[in-house]
Design a protein around this motif. Structure first.
Motif, PDB file in Angstrom:
ATOM      1  N   SER A   1      71.188  73.405  57.726  1.00  0.00           N
ATOM      2  CA  SER A   1      71.110  72.446  56.793  1.00  0.00           C
ATOM      3  C   SER A   1      72.283  71.694  56.626  1.00  0.00           C
ATOM      4  O   SER A   1      73.597  72.401  56.397  1.00  0.00           O
ATOM      5  CB  SER A   1      70.240  72.581  55.394  1.00  0.00           C
TER       6      SER A   1
ATOM      7  N   GLU B   1      67.341  72.681  60.432  1.00  0.00           N
ATOM      8  CA  GLU B   1      66.066  72.379  59.877  1.00  0.00           C
ATOM      9  C   GLU B   1      65.939  71.171  59.095  1.00  0.00           C
ATOM     10  O   GLU B   1      65.262  70.518  59.051  1.00  0.00           O
ATOM     11  CB  GLU B   1      65.582  73.776  59.252  1.00  0.00           C
ATOM     12  N   THR B   2      67.389  70.859  58.567  1.00  0.00           N
ATOM     13  CA  THR B   2      67.242  69.655  57.627  1.00  0.00           C
ATOM     14  C   THR B   2      68.554  69.088  57.709  1.00  0.00           C
ATOM     15  O   THR B   2      69.464  69.601  57.778  1.00  0.00           O
ATOM     16  CB  THR B   2      67.348  70.276  56.008  1.00  0.00           C
TER      17      THR B   2
ATOM     18  N   ASN C   1      63.963  72.843  65.688  1.00  0.00           N
ATOM     19  CA  ASN C   1      63.552  73.422  64.507  1.00  0.00           C
ATOM     20  C   ASN C   1      63.358  72.398  63.356  1.00  0.00           C
ATOM     21  O   ASN C   1      63.274  72.697  62.194  1.00  0.00           O
ATOM     22  CB  ASN C   1      64.264  74.453  64.292  1.00  0.00           C
TER      23      ASN C   1
ATOM     24  N   ARG D   1      62.790  69.936  60.662  1.00  0.00           N
ATOM     25  CA  ARG D   1      61.954  69.743  59.812  1.00  0.00           C
ATOM     26  C   ARG D   1      61.861  68.623  58.691  1.00  0.00           C
ATOM     27  O   ARG D   1      60.836  67.821  58.504  1.00  0.00           O
ATOM     28  CB  ARG D   1      61.354  71.083  58.898  1.00  0.00           C
ATOM     29  N   HIS D   2      63.175  68.095  58.516  1.00  0.00           N
ATOM     30  CA  HIS D   2      63.394  67.136  57.656  1.00  0.00           C
ATOM     31  C   HIS D   2      64.664  66.333  58.090  1.00  0.00           C
ATOM     32  O   HIS D   2      65.625  66.835  58.186  1.00  0.00           O
ATOM     33  CB  HIS D   2      63.826  67.748  56.123  1.00  0.00           C
TER      34      HIS D   2
ATOM     35  N   ASN E   1      61.227  66.805  68.492  1.00  0.00           N
ATOM     36  CA  ASN E   1      61.148  67.359  67.267  1.00  0.00           C
ATOM     37  C   ASN E   1      59.607  67.583  66.690  1.00  0.00           C
ATOM     38  O   ASN E   1      59.314  67.137  65.518  1.00  0.00           O
ATOM     39  CB  ASN E   1      61.907  66.525  66.140  1.00  0.00           C
TER      40      ASN E   1
ATOM     41  N   ALA F   1      58.495  69.932  65.168  1.00  0.00           N
ATOM     42  CA  ALA F   1      58.246  70.624  63.857  1.00  0.00           C
ATOM     43  C   ALA F   1      58.475  69.705  62.558  1.00  0.00           C
ATOM     44  O   ALA F   1      58.543  70.187  61.621  1.00  0.00           O
ATOM     45  CB  ALA F   1      59.210  71.877  63.743  1.00  0.00           C
ATOM     46  N   LEU F   2      58.713  68.544  62.859  1.00  0.00           N
ATOM     47  CA  LEU F   2      59.061  67.619  61.767  1.00  0.00           C
ATOM     48  C   LEU F   2      58.033  67.334  60.912  1.00  0.00           C
ATOM     49  O   LEU F   2      56.949  67.058  61.192  1.00  0.00           O
ATOM     50  CB  LEU F   2      59.627  66.133  62.628  1.00  0.00           C
ATOM     51  N   LEU F   3      58.372  67.413  59.579  1.00  0.00           N
ATOM     52  CA  LEU F   3      57.481  67.374  58.560  1.00  0.00           C
ATOM     53  C   LEU F   3      57.687  66.247  57.547  1.00  0.00           C
ATOM     54  O   LEU F   3      56.925  65.578  57.019  1.00  0.00           O
ATOM     55  CB  LEU F   3      57.550  68.582  57.577  1.00  0.00           C
ATOM     56  N   ASP F   4      59.038  65.674  57.628  1.00  0.00           N
ATOM     57  CA  ASP F   4      59.415  64.698  56.814  1.00  0.00           C
ATOM     58  C   ASP F   4      60.383  63.604  57.280  1.00  0.00           C
ATOM     59  O   ASP F   4      61.682  64.144  57.679  1.00  0.00           O
ATOM     60  CB  ASP F   4      59.926  65.281  55.620  1.00  0.00           C
TER      61      ASP F   4
ATOM     62  N   ILE G   1      53.457  63.655  61.674  1.00  0.00           N
ATOM     63  CA  ILE G   1      54.447  63.898  60.964  1.00  0.00           C
ATOM     64  C   ILE G   1      53.928  63.555  59.372  1.00  0.00           C
ATOM     65  O   ILE G   1      53.554  62.452  59.138  1.00  0.00           O
ATOM     66  CB  ILE G   1      55.699  62.964  61.074  1.00  0.00           C
TER      67      ILE G   1
END
Length: 306
Positions: A207, A227-228, A246, A248-249, A265, A267-270, A290
């Motif tokens: 991150s 990840e971030t 990996n 995510r944010h 990406n 695995a992107l959540l945000d 997403i």
């Protein structure tokens, strides 16, 4: 009469020799700021008061010194336990605390600090001081360093800290920064003056916080574990995220991006990329979901971006 003169002469010689011997011993024992090699000099009264209050300085007096033996017994030194903020200006004497693994000197008036003798340190809190530089080349056991809100323009020795996991340098005055450390996972450098940032020699970064700087480009291709990424409020024109599976944010609001591809990406959540006036289309993979997305009205997610 002759005997009396001879006796007086002998007495005078003995007296002079005694003075010379005492003077020589005194000179030897006061070297390096020590008294008989047993005491550390503690010139800052506020520093010593905290040591007395915590029963570390066992003579219990504010006299500018403490037993070296007392300092060597300490493993955790917290100078903020009793809310004595903004008082300490000089940490001379810290060199005697050779066994501390934890040091907290937050919100003091420190302009410099010498930690070259504190080689056991693994945790270091120096937030809210006036430090302009920091040398950690002897502190090879460091795991976490927090120097948030100082006046830092340089930090050295990080490549020697082979166990370092977290570094916080936000709210300082760095203009360029290269992190050469294979163990670091979390780096915070928001609110600096960064125009250049290089993380190619930090392969385990997970991150980064780089908000409110002056960055125009960032290369994260050497950080596959990332990840971030929070890089809002810069002057970012382009960023390549293809080698960050990996992720995510990703926050890149308030920049000047013209294109962005997050199709790799998965695995992107945000995703937050609003307030990029010339970014109209964000490329995604077919069926990519997403959960949280923040866009401006003129922006869209699409599988095809021209």
């Amino acid at each position: 009469m002759l005997f009396s003169r001879w006796a007086k002469a002998c007495f005078a010689l003995i007296f002079i020799a005694t003075l010379f011997f005492i003077g020589s011993c005194s000179d030897d024992n006061s070297s390096d700021g020590l008294v008989n090699g047993q005491y550390l000099l503690i010139p800052d009264n506020h520093f010593e008061q905290l040591l007395v209050d915590q029963r570390i300085d066992t003579d219990g007096a504010i006299n500018g010194q403490m037993l070296r033996e007392d300092a060597e017994k300490v493993q955790r030194l917290d100078l903020n336990r009793d809310s004595h903020f903004g008082e300490i200006e000089d940490l001379t004497g810290i060199e005697g605390f050779t066994n501390i693994t934890f040091l907290s000197a937050v919100g003091q008036n420190l302009e410099n600090i010498d930690l070259s003798s504190n080689i056991q340190l693994d945790t270091l809190y120096l937030q809210n001081n006036y430090l302009t530089s920091l040398d950690l080349s002897r502190n090879t056991n460091l795991i976490m360093v927090n120097a948030l809100v100082n006046e830092l323009t340089s930090i050295s020795g990080l490549e020697q800290a082979t166990q370092l996991k977290e570094l916080n340098l936000s709210y300082n005055y760095f203009e360029d920064f290269t992190i050469n450390n294979a163990s670091i996972e979390h780096l915070l450098m928001s609110d600096n003056l960064l125009t250049y940032f290089d993380s190619t020699e930090a392969p385990n970064l997970k991150s980064i916080l780089l908000t409110t700087n002056k960055l125009t480009s960032v290369d994260l291709s050497s950080n596959p574990l990332m990840e971030t990424v929070i890089i809002s409020n810069n002057a970012l024109q382009h960023i390549n995220l293809e080698n960050n599976p990996n992720l995510r944010h990703f926050y890149a609001s308030s920049n000047v991006l013209t294109n962005l591809d997050v199709s790799q990406n998965t695995a992107l959540l945000d995703l937050r990329v609003d307030r990029n006036p010339d970014l109209h289309c964000i490329k995604i993979e077919s069926g990519q979901d997403i959960p949280t997305v923040s866009l401006s009205e003129h922006q869209e997610l699409n599988e095809v971006c021209n």
